[in-house]
Design a protein around this motif. Structure first.
Motif, PDB file in Angstrom:
ATOM      1  N   LEU A 143       0.838  -1.194   0.000  1.00 15.34           N
ATOM      2  CA  LEU A 143       0.000   0.000   0.000  1.00 15.34           C
ATOM      3  C   LEU A 143       0.874   1.244   0.000  1.00 15.34           C
ATOM      4  CD1 LEU A 143      -2.756  -0.905   2.630  1.00 15.34           C
ATOM      5  CD2 LEU A 143      -3.131  -0.499   0.210  1.00 15.34           C
ATOM      6  N   ASP A 144       0.351   2.316  -0.574  1.00 14.10           N
ATOM      7  CA  ASP A 144       1.011   3.605  -0.526  1.00 14.10           C
ATOM      8  C   ASP A 144       0.634   4.287   0.784  1.00 14.10           C
ATOM      9  OD1 ASP A 144       1.360   6.586  -1.014  1.00 14.10           O
ATOM     10  OD2 ASP A 144       2.161   5.786  -2.887  1.00 14.10           O
ATOM     11  N   THR A 145       1.605   4.944   1.434  1.00 15.13           N
ATOM     12  CA  THR A 145       1.337   5.580   2.728  1.00 15.13           C
ATOM     13  C   THR A 145       0.355   6.741   2.610  1.00 15.13           C
ATOM     14  OG1 THR A 145       3.354   6.889   2.421  1.00 15.13           O
ATOM     15  CG2 THR A 145       3.522   4.926   3.794  1.00 15.13           C
ATOM     16  N   ASP A 146       0.097   7.212   1.398  1.00 11.48           N
ATOM     17  CA  ASP A 146      -0.879   8.287   1.212  1.00 11.48           C
ATOM     18  C   ASP A 146      -2.310   7.768   1.205  1.00 11.48           C
ATOM     19  OD1 ASP A 146       1.050  10.247   1.064  1.00 11.48           O
ATOM     20  OD2 ASP A 146       1.287  10.052  -1.116  1.00 11.48           O
ATOM     21  N   ASP A 147      -2.464   6.440   1.204  1.00 16.61           N
ATOM     22  CA  ASP A 147      -3.803   5.852   1.173  1.00 16.61           C
ATOM     23  C   ASP A 147      -4.377   5.802   2.580  1.00 16.61           C
ATOM     24  OD1 ASP A 147      -6.094   4.617   0.368  1.00 16.61           O
ATOM     25  OD2 ASP A 147      -5.158   2.738  -0.243  1.00 16.61           O
ATOM     26  N   LYS A 148      -5.456   6.537   2.808  1.00 14.98           N
ATOM     27  CA  LYS A 148      -6.094   6.615   4.119  1.00 14.98           C
ATOM     28  C   LYS A 148      -7.548   6.162   4.009  1.00 14.98           C
ATOM     29  CE  LYS A 148      -2.550   8.792   6.091  1.00 14.98           C
ATOM     30  NZ  LYS A 148      -1.636   8.831   4.947  1.00 14.98           N
ATOM     31  N   VAL A 149      -8.164   5.901   5.169  1.00 18.09           N
ATOM     32  CA  VAL A 149      -9.570   5.486   5.158  1.00 18.09           C
ATOM     33  C   VAL A 149     -10.471   6.606   4.650  1.00 18.09           C
ATOM     34  CG1 VAL A 149      -9.329   3.767   6.981  1.00 18.09           C
ATOM     35  CG2 VAL A 149      -9.801   6.141   7.601  1.00 18.09           C
ATOM     36  N   THR A 150      -9.977   7.844   4.737  1.00 18.28           N
ATOM     37  CA  THR A 150     -10.766   8.988   4.281  1.00 18.28           C
ATOM     38  C   THR A 150     -10.450   9.387   2.838  1.00 18.28           C
ATOM     39  OG1 THR A 150      -9.103  10.482   5.233  1.00 18.28           O
ATOM     40  CG2 THR A 150     -11.006   9.934   6.608  1.00 18.28           C
ATOM     41  N   SER A 151      -9.520   8.655   2.191  1.00 20.26           N
ATOM     42  CA  SER A 151      -9.147   8.996   0.819  1.00 20.26           C
ATOM     43  C   SER A 151     -10.332   8.799  -0.121  1.00 20.26           C
ATOM     44  CB  SER A 151      -7.975   8.126   0.348  1.00 20.26           C
ATOM     45  OG  SER A 151      -6.834   8.344   1.139  1.00 20.26           O
ATOM     46  N   PRO A 152     -10.467   9.659  -1.132  1.00 18.90           N
ATOM     47  CA  PRO A 152     -11.521   9.465  -2.133  1.00 18.90           C
ATOM     48  C   PRO A 152     -11.350   8.115  -2.830  1.00 18.90           C
ATOM     49  CG  PRO A 152     -10.533  11.643  -2.339  1.00 18.90           C
ATOM     50  CD  PRO A 152      -9.679  10.875  -1.371  1.00 18.90           C
ATOM     51  N   ILE A 153     -12.464   7.517  -3.229  1.00 17.88           N
ATOM     52  CA  ILE A 153     -12.421   6.191  -3.854  1.00 17.88           C
ATOM     53  C   ILE A 153     -11.500   6.154  -5.069  1.00 17.88           C
ATOM     54  CG2 ILE A 153     -13.806   4.453  -5.064  1.00 17.88           C
ATOM     55  CD1 ILE A 153     -16.092   5.117  -3.164  1.00 17.88           C
ATOM     56  N   PRO A 154     -11.587   7.113  -5.991  1.00 14.58           N
ATOM     57  CA  PRO A 154     -10.678   7.068  -7.164  1.00 14.58           C
ATOM     58  C   PRO A 154      -9.205   7.088  -6.778  1.00 14.58           C
ATOM     59  CG  PRO A 154     -12.462   8.618  -7.554  1.00 14.58           C
ATOM     60  CD  PRO A 154     -12.542   8.232  -6.107  1.00 14.58           C
ATOM     61  N   ARG A 155      -8.860   7.866  -5.729  1.00 13.31           N
ATOM     62  CA  ARG A 155      -7.465   7.935  -5.308  1.00 13.31           C
ATOM     63  C   ARG A 155      -7.012   6.601  -4.708  1.00 13.31           C
ATOM     64  NH1 ARG A 155      -3.311  11.055  -4.347  1.00 13.31           N
ATOM     65  NH2 ARG A 155      -2.042  10.841  -2.480  1.00 13.31           N
ATOM     66  N   SER A 156      -7.846   5.983  -3.885  1.00 17.40           N
ATOM     67  CA  SER A 156      -7.488   4.691  -3.301  1.00 17.40           C
ATOM     68  C   SER A 156      -7.312   3.631  -4.390  1.00 17.40           C
ATOM     69  CB  SER A 156      -8.563   4.247  -2.306  1.00 17.40           C
ATOM     70  OG  SER A 156      -8.546   5.054  -1.151  1.00 17.40           O
ATOM     71  N   LYS A 193      -6.445   4.175  -7.485  1.00 20.94           N
ATOM     72  CA  LYS A 193      -5.210   4.515  -8.205  1.00 20.94           C
ATOM     73  C   LYS A 193      -3.979   4.047  -7.443  1.00 20.94           C
ATOM     74  CE  LYS A 193      -2.615   8.478 -10.014  1.00 20.94           C
ATOM     75  NZ  LYS A 193      -2.580   9.961 -10.142  1.00 20.94           N
ATOM     76  N   LEU A 194      -3.993   4.169  -6.119  1.00 18.61           N
ATOM     77  CA  LEU A 194      -2.842   3.792  -5.303  1.00 18.61           C
ATOM     78  C   LEU A 194      -2.720   2.282  -5.120  1.00 18.61           C
ATOM     79  CD1 LEU A 194      -3.053   6.546  -2.517  1.00 18.61           C
ATOM     80  CD2 LEU A 194      -1.376   6.396  -4.368  1.00 18.61           C
ATOM     81  N   ARG A 195      -3.843   1.573  -5.136  1.00 14.22           N
ATOM     82  CA  ARG A 195      -3.809   0.134  -4.856  1.00 14.22           C
ATOM     83  C   ARG A 195      -3.715  -0.721  -6.110  1.00 14.22           C
ATOM     84  NH1 ARG A 195      -8.390  -0.549  -0.035  1.00 14.22           N
ATOM     85  NH2 ARG A 195      -7.871   1.389   1.060  1.00 14.22           N
ATOM     86  N   ALA A 196      -4.294  -0.263  -7.202  1.00 13.83           N
ATOM     87  CA  ALA A 196      -4.404  -1.088  -8.409  1.00 13.83           C
ATOM     88  C   ALA A 196      -3.062  -1.568  -8.963  1.00 13.83           C
ATOM     89  CB  ALA A 196      -5.185  -0.328  -9.482  1.00 13.83           C
ATOM     90  N   PRO A 197      -2.008  -0.726  -9.016  1.00 16.68           N
ATOM     91  CA  PRO A 197      -0.749  -1.206  -9.616  1.00 16.68           C
ATOM     92  C   PRO A 197      -0.196  -2.472  -8.967  1.00 16.68           C
ATOM     93  CG  PRO A 197      -0.695   1.176  -9.390  1.00 16.68           C
ATOM     94  CD  PRO A 197      -1.931   0.715  -8.680  1.00 16.68           C
ATOM     95  N   TRP A 198      -0.161  -2.506  -7.630  1.00 20.56           N
ATOM     96  CA  TRP A 198       0.369  -3.692  -6.964  1.00 20.56           C
ATOM     97  C   TRP A 198      -0.570  -4.883  -7.108  1.00 20.56           C
ATOM     98  CZ3 TRP A 198       5.120  -4.530  -6.082  1.00 20.56           C
ATOM     99  CH2 TRP A 198       5.985  -3.497  -5.732  1.00 20.56           C
ATOM    100  N   LEU A 199      -1.872  -4.622  -7.171  1.00 19.01           N
ATOM    101  CA  LEU A 199      -2.811  -5.722  -7.408  1.00 19.01           C
ATOM    102  C   LEU A 199      -2.585  -6.342  -8.784  1.00 19.01           C
ATOM    103  CD1 LEU A 199      -6.122  -4.284  -5.887  1.00 19.01           C
ATOM    104  CD2 LEU A 199      -4.669  -6.091  -4.948  1.00 19.01           C
ATOM    105  N   LEU A 200      -2.249  -5.497  -9.755  1.00 24.62           N
ATOM    106  CA  LEU A 200      -1.967  -6.010 -11.100  1.00 24.62           C
ATOM    107  C   LEU A 200      -0.664  -6.812 -11.103  1.00 24.62           C
ATOM    108  CD1 LEU A 200      -3.012  -2.911 -13.248  1.00 24.62           C
ATOM    109  CD2 LEU A 200      -4.222  -5.084 -13.007  1.00 24.62           C
ATOM    110  N   VAL A 201       0.321  -6.358 -10.331  1.00 25.54           N
ATOM    111  CA  VAL A 201       1.557  -7.143 -10.192  1.00 25.54           C
ATOM    112  C   VAL A 201       1.247  -8.489  -9.548  1.00 25.54           C
ATOM    113  CG1 VAL A 201       3.804  -7.255  -9.036  1.00 25.54           C
ATOM    114  CG2 VAL A 201       3.041  -5.113 -10.079  1.00 25.54           C
ATOM    115  N   ASN A 202       0.407  -8.445  -8.514  1.00 28.01           N
ATOM    116  CA  ASN A 202      -0.006  -9.682  -7.839  1.00 28.01           C
ATOM    117  C   ASN A 202      -0.739 -10.612  -8.788  1.00 28.01           C
ATOM    118  OD1 ASN A 202      -0.328 -11.474  -5.782  1.00 28.01           O
ATOM    119  ND2 ASN A 202      -1.705 -10.219  -4.571  1.00 28.01           N
TER     120      ASN A 202
END
Length: 452
Positions: free
Chosen positions: A265-278, A280-289
């Motif tokens: 996870l990116d440290t900028d990802d918070k529970v209050t982050s907007p859905i599009p931002r979360s 964007k931050l999570r998808a790259p590693w999920l694609l690697v996975n």
């Protein structure tokens, strides 16, 4: 109205009416950290109004405990004189951290409010690399000269104390401001008043370089159990100190960062982050996975004929892969922590890998024995039980070795050892678990089928 809103109402009412006495009663009886929690529930405009009413001097202690985002927004609502006074009173390191977060135009406005000496000091602090000792140090420290007496030194400290962050240690410098000694407040109190500082000071001073990595500084402060660490430049001149509260913040940030990175996870990802931002931050590693999962899936497909001849294998192979993944995560966590604390030296890395592999061997033998016994009681097939036991040993060895090797290699490549480690280790244990189990099953397929 809930209890929290009921408690906040006097504070909001005091801000609205400009009632200084009411605000002081609501806030000043609390610890600044607790008062900041209350103020953080107000809007930035209301916080600015509070600062204006009680004055920068009284508001500062609470203001410095507010989250950076609230501090930044509050500054834009302050009047020029209050803003100047508040920024001037802030500790140099806190001021630099705040100003660094501001946009360029507002930063220029703040700099114009400071006197030349403070402005130059602030600009210098901002030039140090983000993760260096210089970026975290404060220039508010107690300074003494070697030739002064203890009586004179105590008088000087009384004058310096209101403007310094800490006076538990006083640093002794020569005419060129080079650090030559250190004396504690306890030593000064215990010494004879007519003694000279150079007679009682500790000369073997441990210090860090201004460009030294802050994680290394944190390790040294923990090792020596220091409350503050002096920071020197290339010529040995004292340029600042790093206090333990700053190091505690660094250690908390690093622990949080490692936790996030181990979860990819990116440290900028918070529970209050907007859905599009979360996303964007999570998808790259999920694609690697996804890519690594395809490798494991392809490995299974290579043994499709074996599985078709003995379908029970399909229900057992996730056990080997799953336990291997957990074992890999255990080794990974231990090694990442050791790297963060500086417990692993460059010459001993292979011993760490071998030790974790040995742990994997022992755990594999134990877990494999239990799992083999369960498999025999379930399917009454001794060959299948033996294969389960051997596959578990092989995969646990791989899990232990790679759990140590991956973060060590990443560190040698100048990358964060937690970065993506869990994905690579889990991918290896999944693929290895399927390969070892199904590969052994293919070699001994006739015996398995015969006893099935």
């Amino acid at each position: 109205m809930d209890a929290n809103n009921h408690q906040m109402e006097p504070l909001r009412e005091g801000v609205r009416r400009g009632d200084e006495q009411s605000l002081l009663q609501s806030v000043e009886r609390l610890h600044p950290a607790d008062a900041a929690e209350k103020l953080a529930q107000l809007t930035p405009r209301e916080v600015a109004r509070y600062v204006e009413i009680v004055g920068a001097e009284r508001a500062l202690a609470v203001f410095e405990f507010l989250p950076f985002e609230i501090q930044k927004e509050t500054l834009s609502f302050l009047g020029r004189e209050t803003l100047r006074r508040l920024i001037t009173l802030m500790r140099p390191d806190e001021r630099a951290d705040l100003v660094e977060e501001l946009d360029e135009s507002f930063r220029e406005r703040l700099l114009s409010l400071l006197i030349q000496a403070e402005r130059q000091n602030l600009l210098k602090l901002l030039t140090y690399p983000e993760d260096s000792a210089g970026a975290y140090m404060t220039t508010d420290y107690a300074l003494l000269r070697a030739h002064t007496t203890v009586r004179q030194a105590l008088d000087e400290l009384r004058l310096q104390a209101p403007k310094k962050e800490t006076i538990y240690y006083a640093y002794v410098v020569d005419e060129r401001r080079r650090l030559i000694g250190i004396v504690s407040l306890r030593d000064l109190i215990m010494a004879r008043p007519d003694s000279r500082i150079d007679d009682i000071m500790y000369r073997n001073v441990i210090s860090v370089h201004v460009d030294q990595d802050i994680e290394e500084v944190a390790q040294e402060m923990v090792h020596y159990d220091f409350l503050a660490m002096p920071v020197v430049d290339a010529e040995g001149r004292l340029v600042g100190i790093i206090t333990y509260d700053d190091i505690f913040d660094v250690m908390t940030e690093e622990a949080t960062e490692d936790m996030y990175l181990l979860a990819n996870l990116d440290t900028d990802d918070k529970v209050t982050s907007p859905i599009p931002r979360s996303v964007k931050l999570r998808a790259p590693w999920l694609l690697v996975n996804l890519g690594t999962a395809l490798v494991a899936s392809y490995t299974v497909s290579l043994f499709s004929e074996t599985i078709s001849r003995f379908v029970v294998l399909a229900s057992l192979m996730p056990l080997v892969a799953g336990l291997g993944g957990n074992a890999g995560t255990q080794s990974l966590t231990v090694v990442v922590r050791a790297l963060a604390l500086g417990e692993i030296k460059s010459k001993g890395t292979w011993m760490v890998v071998l030790r974790q592999a040995a742990v994997g061997l022992c755990n594999g033998a134990l877990c494999g024995l239990v799992l083999g016994l369960i498999t025999y009681l379930w399917h009454r097939n001794p060959w299948l039980s033996a294969i389960m036991w051997m596959a578990m040993i092989f995969n646990m060895i791989v899990a232990g070795a790679l759990g140590a090797l991956v973060p060590i290699v990443l560190r040698k490549l100048k990358l964060d050892p937690a970065l993506g480690s869990s994905i690579f280790v889990t991918a290896a244990t999944d693929t290895g678990g399927f390969f070892f189990f199904l590969g052994l099953a293919t070699l001994f397929l006739q015996e398995i089928v015969l006893h099935g």
